[in-house]
Write a protein that holds these residues in place. Structure first.
Motif, PDB file in Angstrom:
ATOM      1  N   LEU A 193     -67.058  29.630  12.269  1.00 27.46           N
ATOM      2  CA  LEU A 193     -67.895  30.295  11.544  1.00 27.46           C
ATOM      3  C   LEU A 193     -67.531  30.019  10.353  1.00 27.46           C
ATOM      4  O   LEU A 193     -67.449  29.781   9.488  1.00 27.46           O
ATOM      5  CB  LEU A 193     -67.530  32.258  11.948  1.00 27.46           C
ATOM      6  N   LEU A 194     -66.013  29.722  10.380  1.00 27.57           N
ATOM      7  CA  LEU A 194     -65.174  30.031   9.259  1.00 27.57           C
ATOM      8  C   LEU A 194     -65.328  28.471   8.334  1.00 27.57           C
ATOM      9  O   LEU A 194     -65.460  28.732   7.499  1.00 27.57           O
ATOM     10  CB  LEU A 194     -63.894  30.681   8.940  1.00 27.57           C
TER      11      LEU A 194
ATOM     12  N   PHE B 133     -67.612  26.548   9.413  1.00 30.21           N
ATOM     13  CA  PHE B 133     -69.204  27.227   8.405  1.00 30.21           C
ATOM     14  C   PHE B 133     -69.621  27.077   7.323  1.00 30.21           C
ATOM     15  O   PHE B 133     -70.392  26.697   7.103  1.00 30.21           O
ATOM     16  CB  PHE B 133     -69.442  27.658  10.211  1.00 30.21           C
ATOM     17  N   GLN B 134     -68.816  28.166   7.215  1.00 31.59           N
ATOM     18  CA  GLN B 134     -68.991  28.896   6.550  1.00 31.59           C
ATOM     19  C   GLN B 134     -68.723  28.164   4.485  1.00 31.59           C
ATOM     20  O   GLN B 134     -69.009  28.090   3.668  1.00 31.59           O
ATOM     21  CB  GLN B 134     -68.666  30.261   5.867  1.00 31.59           C
ATOM     22  N   PHE B 135     -67.624  27.144   5.207  1.00 31.86           N
ATOM     23  CA  PHE B 135     -66.994  26.161   3.756  1.00 31.86           C
ATOM     24  C   PHE B 135     -68.220  24.830   3.541  1.00 31.86           C
ATOM     25  O   PHE B 135     -68.179  24.879   2.800  1.00 31.86           O
ATOM     26  CB  PHE B 135     -65.452  25.441   4.312  1.00 31.86           C
TER      27      PHE B 135
ATOM     28  N   VAL C 106     -71.249  25.678   4.706  1.00 33.00           N
ATOM     29  CA  VAL C 106     -72.654  26.252   3.595  1.00 33.00           C
ATOM     30  C   VAL C 106     -72.162  25.858   2.255  1.00 33.00           C
ATOM     31  O   VAL C 106     -72.870  26.016   1.309  1.00 33.00           O
ATOM     32  CB  VAL C 106     -73.180  27.576   4.841  1.00 33.00           C
ATOM     33  N   ALA C 107     -70.814  26.467   1.375  1.00 33.43           N
ATOM     34  CA  ALA C 107     -71.009  26.821   0.403  1.00 33.43           C
ATOM     35  C   ALA C 107     -70.050  26.260  -0.331  1.00 33.43           C
ATOM     36  O   ALA C 107     -71.283  25.175  -1.348  1.00 33.43           O
ATOM     37  CB  ALA C 107     -69.058  27.293   0.248  1.00 33.43           C
TER      38      ALA C 107
ATOM     39  N   THR D 212     -68.605  30.331  -6.005  1.00 29.90           N
ATOM     40  CA  THR D 212     -67.341  29.250  -5.347  1.00 29.90           C
ATOM     41  C   THR D 212     -66.710  28.193  -6.274  1.00 29.90           C
ATOM     42  O   THR D 212     -67.338  28.275  -7.192  1.00 29.90           O
ATOM     43  CB  THR D 212     -67.900  29.579  -3.894  1.00 29.90           C
TER      44      THR D 212
ATOM     45  N   GLU E 196     -67.898  20.016   8.283  1.00 28.95           N
ATOM     46  CA  GLU E 196     -67.400  21.181   8.303  1.00 28.95           C
ATOM     47  C   GLU E 196     -68.807  21.934   8.736  1.00 28.95           C
ATOM     48  O   GLU E 196     -68.654  22.829   9.492  1.00 28.95           O
ATOM     49  CB  GLU E 196     -67.544  22.556   6.947  1.00 28.95           C
ATOM     50  N   LEU E 197     -70.166  22.469   8.867  1.00 24.01           N
ATOM     51  CA  LEU E 197     -71.608  22.256   8.925  1.00 24.01           C
ATOM     52  C   LEU E 197     -72.085  22.406  10.075  1.00 24.01           C
ATOM     53  O   LEU E 197     -72.180  23.171  10.852  1.00 24.01           O
ATOM     54  CB  LEU E 197     -72.670  22.477   7.893  1.00 24.01           C
TER      55      LEU E 197
END
Length: 130
Positions: free
Chosen positions: A22-23, A25-27, A29-30, A39, A57-58
């Protein structure tokens, strides 16, 4: 005490895998979707080194969250985080606390652990094994 905590080890492994995914994945997405706005990744271009990292990462973060191909995904992510540390953070200085690389190192070794330990019982990999 050891017996009490060891009962929860398989569940904790699945939780570690999910949260790590999840962490990461959030990178992704950002970097790719520019969310949330504001960001340091707002100006990342898709076909750049950081954009490529965002794609990895996604996609692999999502696979790690659901626990599909977990060992190989975690191994690739571990390598990506090591690469990120040595390409981006290490040239800024030797100490991770000063060069901003602490999180990259933590992700690298969390993913390396997941690559060696497997996805845990709550995962698509575990479901497919049955």
């Amino acid at each position: 005490m050891d017996q009490t905590f060891s009962k929860f080890q398989p569940l904790a492994l699945s939780l570690l895998r999910f949260i790590t995914g999840l962490l990461l994945f959030q990178f992704g997405v950002a970097k790719l979707l520019k969310f949330p706005p504001g960001t340091m990744f707002d100006k990342v271009e898709l076909f750049s080194l950081v954009g490529t990292a965002g794609i990895i990462e996604l996609i692999l973060g999502a696979l790690l969250m659901i626990g599909l191909f977990s060992r190989i995904v975690a191994f690739v992510l571990s390598g990506e985080m090591a690469f990120a540390y040595f390409i981006y953070h290490f040239p800024k200085g030797f100490y991770p606390l000063l060069n901003g690389g602490t999180l990259a190192i933590a992700f690298c070794f969390a993913c390396l652990y997941l690559a060696t330990s497997g996805p845990g019982p709550i995962s698509v990999d575990a479901m497919l094994k049955k």
